[in-house]
Every structure is written in structure tokens, then in C-alpha cells.
Design an enzyme around this catalytic site. Structure first.
Site, PDB file in Angstrom:
ATOM      1  CE  LYS A  97      -4.434   0.582   2.248  1.00  0.00           C
ATOM      2  NZ  LYS A  97      -5.096   0.530   3.555  1.00  0.00           N
TER       3      LYS A  97
HETATM    4  C1  E4P Z   1      -8.329   1.663   3.572  1.00  0.00           C
HETATM    5  O1  E4P Z   1      -7.606   0.878   3.036  1.00  0.00           O
HETATM    6  C2  E4P Z   1      -8.140   2.219   4.913  1.00  0.00           C
HETATM    7  O2  E4P Z   1      -7.489   1.230   5.677  1.00  0.00           O
HETATM    8  C3  E4P Z   1      -9.399   2.529   5.644  1.00  0.00           C
HETATM    9  O3  E4P Z   1     -10.551   2.151   4.915  1.00  0.00           O
HETATM   10  C4  E4P Z   1      -9.477   3.851   6.322  1.00  0.00           C
HETATM   11  O4  E4P Z   1     -10.704   3.948   7.007  1.00  0.00           O
HETATM   12  P1  E4P Z   1     -10.989   5.045   8.115  1.00  0.00           P
HETATM   13  O5  E4P Z   1     -11.269   6.334   7.430  1.00  0.00           O
HETATM   14  O6  E4P Z   1     -12.209   4.536   8.821  1.00  0.00           O
HETATM   15  O7  E4P Z   1      -9.797   5.112   9.000  1.00  0.00           O
END
Ligand code: E4P
Length: 275
Positions: A97
Site C-alpha cells: 500500500k
Molecule cells: C483503507 O484501506 C483504509 O485502511 C481505511 O478504509 C481507512 O478507514 P478510516 O477512514 O475509517 O480510517
């Protein structure tokens, strides 16, 4: 639409995979911190390396995103390669990522470093999930750079629009996909009227240009947003454990079960019970 679990908690991942409907896992540094805090609380002794390997084994056959923590281009590339080399052999399911733009607010001159990392890792055959996407043009560039996945953060866009307009809300509150009207005007961020609108615009652009990257609707806060991600054509929605648990719940389903059970004809039930 595929469903990923957005968590680094082994107990949640194990449980969700046990339901047989999970197609992958996304983690990020904040989710990993939550998981590690929970582990420390429980007193369980395990290294992060072993812990992540357990996650990869549970998710075998489905992709798992591991995020880089370095901020500068060269270090991100190096860390991405090392993470992939260290963890992909476990179950052959790792993607790395990469934040679409790793610079901090008010920092200038590094806006394209994430995209360059996406390009380099993708060219080296490492699948990339390009994250922290808040505009369709960020997603377009990530796809052009070779990302396998792009992750628009739907819930955080909704939060941002509400905060900028002094609207109070709870994290799980629904935000209308078609936008929120105030004083005769639909509120927006940079032409985006909701997180789902962001997802839908990215899906449309990828269709128009036949781009191969898959859209992961991320930062999903409730089951309606998961449904709207599917309607918007997202290839994947990554859902926190709590949202996955909401997906099958309806009062009338439970009430119907109770009524059917109350009405069972004993002779009908006996047909199979003693066989
Ligand atoms: C995506 O890959 C992220 O890990 C995640 O969806 C972030 O979500 P949040 O805004 O609830 O922290």
C-alpha cells in the site's frame, strides 16, 4: 462486488474469513497500531512479523495490503520491496500500500513521490494498492502509474465535508450519496458531493478509458455505504469488522424466523430429525 476486511486484528480477520464471504484484507499503520494495542492488553507475546504471517496464512488465496511507513521516495521503494520479499513468500498474497501523495500539509515539492513509487514497484512486478485517494484525478494518475488497486476514502470525504460546514456527526452516521443540501446548495469538496460520489466518478473514469486498476471503496462507515459502493460499481469494498456484522441484520428477518419457528408442524420436522 468483492468484500475485504479493513482490519489488522487477527481475531476479527479469522472470524470474518470463517464466514466464507471475505475476498481480502486491507491494513494500514493505524489499524496495525490498534491491533498491537489490543495484543499488549491481552498480554499475548508474539512478534509483529509472526503476527502478520498469521494474517497472511488465514487470508491465503486472497490479497492482503501491507502499507509502507517511510515518507521519502527512495525509502518507500526500498521498504516496499523488503516488505514484499519478507511477507509474500508466506502465502503469495501480499500487495504493497502506497499513499498517492506522501507529503504533509504545507509541504511542497514532493507531491509526485508516491506516484513514482507506484510506478517503480508496479514495474518490478509488485502489486500496489494506492491509498489515501480523495480525488478522481489522484485515482487516474495512480492507475496510469500501474497500481493494481486504488483506494478512495469515502467516509473521510463525508467527514471532511461535514467538518468544513460545521455539521456535527457520529463516525457511523449515514451521509447521502447524492450530497447534503444546505441553504439550497449541495455541499461539496472540490466538486465531490460525497464519498460515494468520489467512488462513482473514479469507476466511471476507469470504464471510459478501460483502465485495469480495481477500485476499492475504503473508509466505509455503515452498511448503506457498502450497498452504495456496490451500486456505484466499486470492484471491492473494504469494510471494518463492525460493518461486515451489520450486513445481514434486519429486524423483519429475525421476526420472520421467530414466526416460522413458532409455526413448525411437528410431523414435518420429525421427517428429517430422526433420520
Ligand atoms: C483503507 O484501506 C483504509 O485502511 C481505511 O478504509 C481507512 O478507514 P478510516 O477512514 O475509517 O480510517
Amino acid at each position: 462486488m468483492k468484500i475485504f476486511i479493513d482490519s489488522a486484528r487477527l481475531d476479527e480477520i479469522e472470524q470474518a474469513f470463517g464466514y466464507g464471504i471475505i475476498d481480502g484484507v486491507t491494513t494500514n499503520p493505524s489499524l496495525l497500531k490498534k491491533a498491537v494495542d489490543k495484543l499488549e492488553e491481552s498480554g499475548e507475546k508474539i512478534t509483529i512479523e509472526e503476527y502478520l504471517k498469521k494474517i497472511l496464512k488465514i487470508a491465503k488465496g486472497t490479497p492482503v495490503s501491507l502499507e509502507v511507513t517511510e515518507l521519502k521516495q527512495d525509502k518507500m521503494i526500498d521498504q516496499g520491496k523488503k516488505l514484499y520479499k519478507m511477507f509474500n513468500p508466506v502465502a503469495n498474497n501480499v500487495n504493497i500500500k502506497i499513499p498517492v501523495n506522501p507529503s504533509f500539509p504545507d509541504e511542497e515539492g514532493r507531491d509526485f513521490e508516491g506516484i513514482q513509487v507506484v510506478k517503480t514497484l508496479s514495474k518490478a512486478g509488485i502489486p500496489v494498492n494506492c491509498t489515501l485517494i480523495f480525488t478522481p484525478e489522484q485515482a487516474l494518475l495512480a492507475a496510469k502509474a500501474g497500481a493494481k488497486y486504488v483506494s478512495p476514502f469515502a467516509g473521510r470525504i463525508d467527514d471532511y465535508i461535514r467538518k468544513n460546514n460545521n455539521i456535527s456527526f457520529k463516525k457511523t452516521d449515514y451521509y447521502p450519496a447524492e450530497g447534503f443540501e444546505e441553504n439550497g446548495k449541495i455541499l461539496d469538496d472540490n466538486g465531490i458531493v460525497s464519498g460515494i460520489d468520489l467512488v462513482a466518478q473514479i469507476v466511471d473514469i476507469f470504464h471510459i478509458y478501460n483502465l485495469k486498476a480495481e477500485v476499492i471503496a475504503a473508509s466505509i462507515r455503515n452498511s448503506i455505504q457498502a450497498r452504495e459502493s456496490a451500486l456505484a460499481g466499486a470492484h471491492i469494498a473494504t469494510l471494518p469488522y463492525g460493518v461486515i456484522m451489520q450486513l445481514l441484520v434486519h429486524y423483519k428477518t429475525k421476526e420472520g424466523m421467530k414466526n416460522f419457528t413458532d409455526d413448525i408442524v411437528p410431523e414435518y420436522e420429525k421427517l428429517t430429525r430422526d433420520k
